[in-house]
Write an enzyme that holds these catalytic residues in place. Sequence first.
Site, PDB file in Angstrom:
ATOM      1  N   ASP B 136      -8.909 -10.978   3.897  1.00 53.11           N
ATOM      2  CA  ASP B 136      -8.378  -9.763   3.378  1.00 53.11           C
ATOM      3  C   ASP B 136      -8.440  -8.935   4.503  1.00 53.11           C
ATOM      4  O   ASP B 136      -9.443  -8.333   5.056  1.00 53.11           O
ATOM      5  CB  ASP B 136      -9.147  -9.044   2.419  1.00 53.11           C
ATOM      6  CG  ASP B 136      -9.445 -10.029   1.072  1.00 53.11           C
ATOM      7  OD1 ASP B 136      -8.947 -11.162   1.041  1.00 53.11           O
ATOM      8  OD2 ASP B 136      -9.432  -9.086   0.086  1.00 53.11           O
ATOM      9  N   LYS B 199      -2.318  -6.576  -1.563  1.00 53.40           N
ATOM     10  CA  LYS B 199      -3.497  -6.115  -2.129  1.00 53.40           C
ATOM     11  C   LYS B 199      -3.603  -4.475  -2.318  1.00 53.40           C
ATOM     12  O   LYS B 199      -2.875  -4.076  -1.345  1.00 53.40           O
ATOM     13  CB  LYS B 199      -4.746  -6.614  -1.559  1.00 53.40           C
ATOM     14  CG  LYS B 199      -6.159  -6.137  -2.217  1.00 53.40           C
ATOM     15  CD  LYS B 199      -7.294  -6.815  -1.492  1.00 53.40           C
ATOM     16  CE  LYS B 199      -8.673  -6.035  -1.724  1.00 53.40           C
ATOM     17  NZ  LYS B 199      -9.796  -6.679  -0.931  1.00 53.40           N
ATOM     18  N   LYS B 235      -3.017  -8.480  -5.746  1.00 53.63           N
ATOM     19  CA  LYS B 235      -4.479  -8.227  -5.760  1.00 53.63           C
ATOM     20  C   LYS B 235      -4.673  -6.602  -6.030  1.00 53.63           C
ATOM     21  O   LYS B 235      -4.806  -5.996  -5.081  1.00 53.63           O
ATOM     22  CB  LYS B 235      -5.286  -8.879  -4.928  1.00 53.63           C
ATOM     23  CG  LYS B 235      -6.844  -8.429  -5.035  1.00 53.63           C
ATOM     24  CD  LYS B 235      -7.588  -9.342  -4.110  1.00 53.63           C
ATOM     25  CE  LYS B 235      -9.080  -8.872  -4.141  1.00 53.63           C
ATOM     26  NZ  LYS B 235      -9.836  -9.359  -3.162  1.00 53.63           N
TER      27      LYS B 235
END
Lengths: 294, 299
Positions: B136, B199, B235
């Site tokens: 991430d 995300k 996400k």
Amino acid sequence: MERIEVLKTYKLYIGGQFPRTESGRYYALTNKQGATIANVCLASRKDFRNAVVAARGAFAGWSSRSGYNRSQILYRIAEMMEGRKQQLVDELLLQGISKSSATKQVETGIDHWVYFAGWCDKYQQVFSAVNPVQSSHFNFSVPEPTGVVVAIASQDSPLVSVIDLIAAAIAGGNTIIVLASSKYPLCAITLGEIIATSDVSGGVVNILTGKPEELLGQFASHMDVNALVLPEIANDLLTKAKLEGANNVKRVHHYKNTNWERGDFLQPYPIMDLQEIKTTWHPIEQIGSSGSKY
Amino acid sequence: MSIRNFIPTATIDQTGIEERVARLNSRSIKKESKVFALKMALNMIDLTTLEGKDTPGKVKQMCYKAMHPHDALPGIPTVAAVCVYPTFVALAKKELGNSGVKVASVATAFPAGQSSRDIKLRDTKIAVDAGADEIDMVISRGKFLAGEYAFVYDEIAAIKEACKSSRLKVILETGELSTLDNVRLASEIAMQAGADFIKTSTGKIQPAATAPVTLVMLEAIRDYYYETGRMVGMKPAGGISTAKAALQNLVMVKETLGATWLSNLWFRFGASSLANDVLMQLAKEAEGRYQSGDYFSKD
């Protein structure tokens, strides 16, 4: 031209806000002559669940305030109520209660706040104990609030019973949800407005209006409710509530034949009914002939 | 798609987005569908701990929770992944064994991303070498807001290369991007640069994953898919703590991207407290009683 009076909408008191019931249901409150005096929210189980979430959220903050600070806040409620005395009297009159009784009820209610304000930082001393034990431990017991309390007010004591039930619970650091008398619900909601402006954080006190028979099952089965106070409930319903409440070992209290206006509730014991006793075993040095040294 | 010039392809109609979100949020999901959706949501959670105070003990505990969310209820799936700092990747990998739960690691000087390219690449390499299945990364929001889109693009592409076979999630930190137009543009840059997931947030900045932002990103993914045929995952992270909000997100995904995306291969929730709320709702559906947090493990 004659002025049209603005009528008040009586709503619920949940989490410091005054929402209408999410169900949109209400019932008409009538006076003795049969005229409608107000539409009152018929709280649903969803409203109750929202109130539990609010009460649980408020618990950590309220229970960790010092007893002294809680005492100041309860006293503040009395001050606020004194200022809105006339409104409460008028509402009781509107619901068909006699003038002398209405004034008496409001004044008694104010005095009861002051009474419970006094206990906030004192019941701990009275009910704590240092326990003698046969080992090298300093052993002591202190009361701690049980958590979220749900109470059903007396049908015929629309103001004082509500105040006593709330005060006993919050004086001891609990948060509470009260179902007001369905016969005389108006002043309970006004009491909510008083509490909302008295430094009581949102969610500590939540007030619902509606039917006990519709909501009791929900009160008893909710796992996040720690205690039920059901002063006037019928025996068969009480048994049911206790059975269902056993799933999370709820405390279920019943106060038969209480005369609220006479001051039957003015004792520290209703506070203690909503406390858990925590006993601590604190290791100390060996106890010698001269006694323990802690 | 004019991404090569870094010109936004669409101007976002904010009121329209909010209206659409409100309409999707009014869907009612009950009974069997609710249980199905709750289990699906649980299986999409990246159980996350990203605190300065994280310890090996905390990470171990969380890994156990990831594999055994609530053993008292039969038929409960595991979560999708655990999300930790690079220092805990090896430990999490060992704890999770062959349970199927993935290990995601934040990298690139998370959460601010204010560091040099070298350090970000090294950070990524450490996590990948330790066995992280997913990385991430955060984008350089300062550069993005200053209009240096090429810098942002190159950085994502470089990190993607450093990820080798690990899947790359690109955190836009939408709370710092100010407008939905920026969110749309950042989504397009990230996807063009090779992101496997986009995300919303780090969870350290408020507001985090709001529904309008999520919808804009989902629409960006849809348009990118129509253009290139490549699927990109989504996400939302931070701020989704209730089962109800999770179900509303699933409705948005289904309506915007279709059922193919309704799997933890393509959709994740970054959350720490969501899991318990989902479990409490599942227990309620099974036992008929509203639950208390007292009966569910905290970590």
